[in-house]
Design an enzyme around this catalytic site. Sequence first.
Site, PDB file in Angstrom:
ATOM      1  N   LYS A  64      59.045   4.798 -24.103  1.00 40.67           N
ATOM      2  CA  LYS A  64      58.134   4.827 -23.681  1.00 40.67           C
ATOM      3  C   LYS A  64      57.120   3.388 -22.838  1.00 40.67           C
ATOM      4  O   LYS A  64      57.889   2.311 -23.926  1.00 40.67           O
ATOM      5  CB  LYS A  64      56.876   5.706 -23.918  1.00 40.67           C
ATOM      6  CG  LYS A  64      57.163   7.232 -24.289  1.00 40.67           C
ATOM      7  CD  LYS A  64      56.535   8.287 -24.704  1.00 40.67           C
ATOM      8  CE  LYS A  64      57.389   9.405 -24.615  1.00 40.67           C
ATOM      9  NZ  LYS A  64      55.668  10.586 -25.514  1.00 40.67           N
TER      10      LYS A  64
ATOM     11  N   TYR B  30      57.813  16.126 -17.047  1.00 39.06           N
ATOM     12  CA  TYR B  30      56.875  16.740 -17.962  1.00 39.06           C
ATOM     13  C   TYR B  30      56.068  18.139 -17.501  1.00 39.06           C
ATOM     14  O   TYR B  30      55.141  18.634 -18.254  1.00 39.06           O
ATOM     15  CB  TYR B  30      55.481  15.758 -18.240  1.00 39.06           C
ATOM     16  CG  TYR B  30      56.654  15.107 -19.388  1.00 39.06           C
ATOM     17  CD1 TYR B  30      56.501  15.218 -20.837  1.00 39.06           C
ATOM     18  CD2 TYR B  30      56.574  13.414 -19.522  1.00 39.06           C
ATOM     19  CE1 TYR B  30      56.991  14.022 -21.941  1.00 39.06           C
ATOM     20  CE2 TYR B  30      56.670  12.264 -20.377  1.00 39.06           C
ATOM     21  CZ  TYR B  30      56.932  12.891 -21.308  1.00 39.06           C
ATOM     22  OH  TYR B  30      57.089  12.083 -22.641  1.00 39.06           O
TER      23      TYR B  30
ATOM     24  N   ASN C 176      53.168   7.241 -28.076  1.00 37.74           N
ATOM     25  CA  ASN C 176      54.299   7.350 -29.403  1.00 37.74           C
ATOM     26  C   ASN C 176      55.214   6.942 -29.600  1.00 37.74           C
ATOM     27  O   ASN C 176      56.687   7.454 -29.900  1.00 37.74           O
ATOM     28  CB  ASN C 176      54.009   8.997 -29.542  1.00 37.74           C
ATOM     29  CG  ASN C 176      53.986   9.760 -28.634  1.00 37.74           C
ATOM     30  OD1 ASN C 176      54.708   9.301 -27.237  1.00 37.74           O
ATOM     31  ND2 ASN C 176      54.437  10.915 -29.120  1.00 37.74           N
TER      32      ASN C 176
ATOM     33  N   HIS D 117      60.230   8.932 -26.261  1.00 36.89           N
ATOM     34  CA  HIS D 117      60.614  10.823 -26.276  1.00 36.89           C
ATOM     35  C   HIS D 117      62.147  11.664 -26.442  1.00 36.89           C
ATOM     36  O   HIS D 117      62.712   9.990 -26.875  1.00 36.89           O
ATOM     37  CB  HIS D 117      60.870  11.066 -24.408  1.00 36.89           C
ATOM     38  CG  HIS D 117      61.275  11.973 -23.808  1.00 36.89           C
ATOM     39  ND1 HIS D 117      60.584  13.597 -23.859  1.00 36.89           N
ATOM     40  CD2 HIS D 117      61.657  12.867 -23.750  1.00 36.89           C
ATOM     41  CE1 HIS D 117      60.683  14.617 -24.127  1.00 36.89           C
ATOM     42  NE2 HIS D 117      62.249  13.995 -24.046  1.00 36.89           N
TER      43      HIS D 117
ATOM     44  N   GLU E 263      67.262  17.652 -19.388  1.00 37.18           N
ATOM     45  CA  GLU E 263      67.049  15.902 -19.337  1.00 37.18           C
ATOM     46  C   GLU E 263      67.995  14.944 -18.603  1.00 37.18           C
ATOM     47  O   GLU E 263      67.219  13.988 -17.521  1.00 37.18           O
ATOM     48  CB  GLU E 263      65.922  15.810 -20.923  1.00 37.18           C
ATOM     49  CG  GLU E 263      65.154  17.126 -20.674  1.00 37.18           C
ATOM     50  CD  GLU E 263      64.337  16.654 -21.757  1.00 37.18           C
ATOM     51  OE1 GLU E 263      62.996  17.104 -22.389  1.00 37.18           O
ATOM     52  OE2 GLU E 263      64.387  15.217 -22.458  1.00 37.18           O
TER      53      GLU E 263
END
Length: 132
Positions: A8, A48, A111, A114, A125
């Site tokens: 990320k 998302y 965080n 993913h 995905e």
Amino acid sequence: ERTLSIIKPDAVKSGYVKSINSMIKNSGLKIIKKKNLTLTKEQAAQFYSIHSDKPFFNELCIFMTSGPIIVQILEGENAVDLYRKIMGATNPSDAEENTIRKEFATSIQENAVHGSDSKENAIKEINFFFKE
Ligand code: IDP
Ligand code: MG
């Protein structure tokens, strides 16, 4: 088995890509495809969309479009569950020692990584980013 990994924007900005990929390789997973890109608002919202009702959805989309990300396909035995295990819990304060999020995440939102949460979603995905 294959799974989708995203490094990320927070982790890319902080220069953690090499260290995260070392942890991935040390787990036995192979990185078989890689793409560097910056998500558009539309792409982030679509990726998302399962979280579109959540109070954090808008902020999550803003965060995910805030800079470049690295999207990778990981391959290996039990790839989906194994990668979830080495990522650690969503909230880094709940993540176990020696997990990616324990080492590199800064908050429940920022965080670091993913990972797909099921084999079915891994296929969806992977197709989202690697249609070809
Ligand atoms: P996961 O990434 O561990 O699968 P999900 O529940 O699927 O966690 O949430 C997707 C992403 O949304 C998280 O990785 C995190 O970036 C963000 N997120 C999840 N819960 C919260 C929250 O309570 N506040 C802010 N951001 C959140
Ligand atoms: Mg998830």
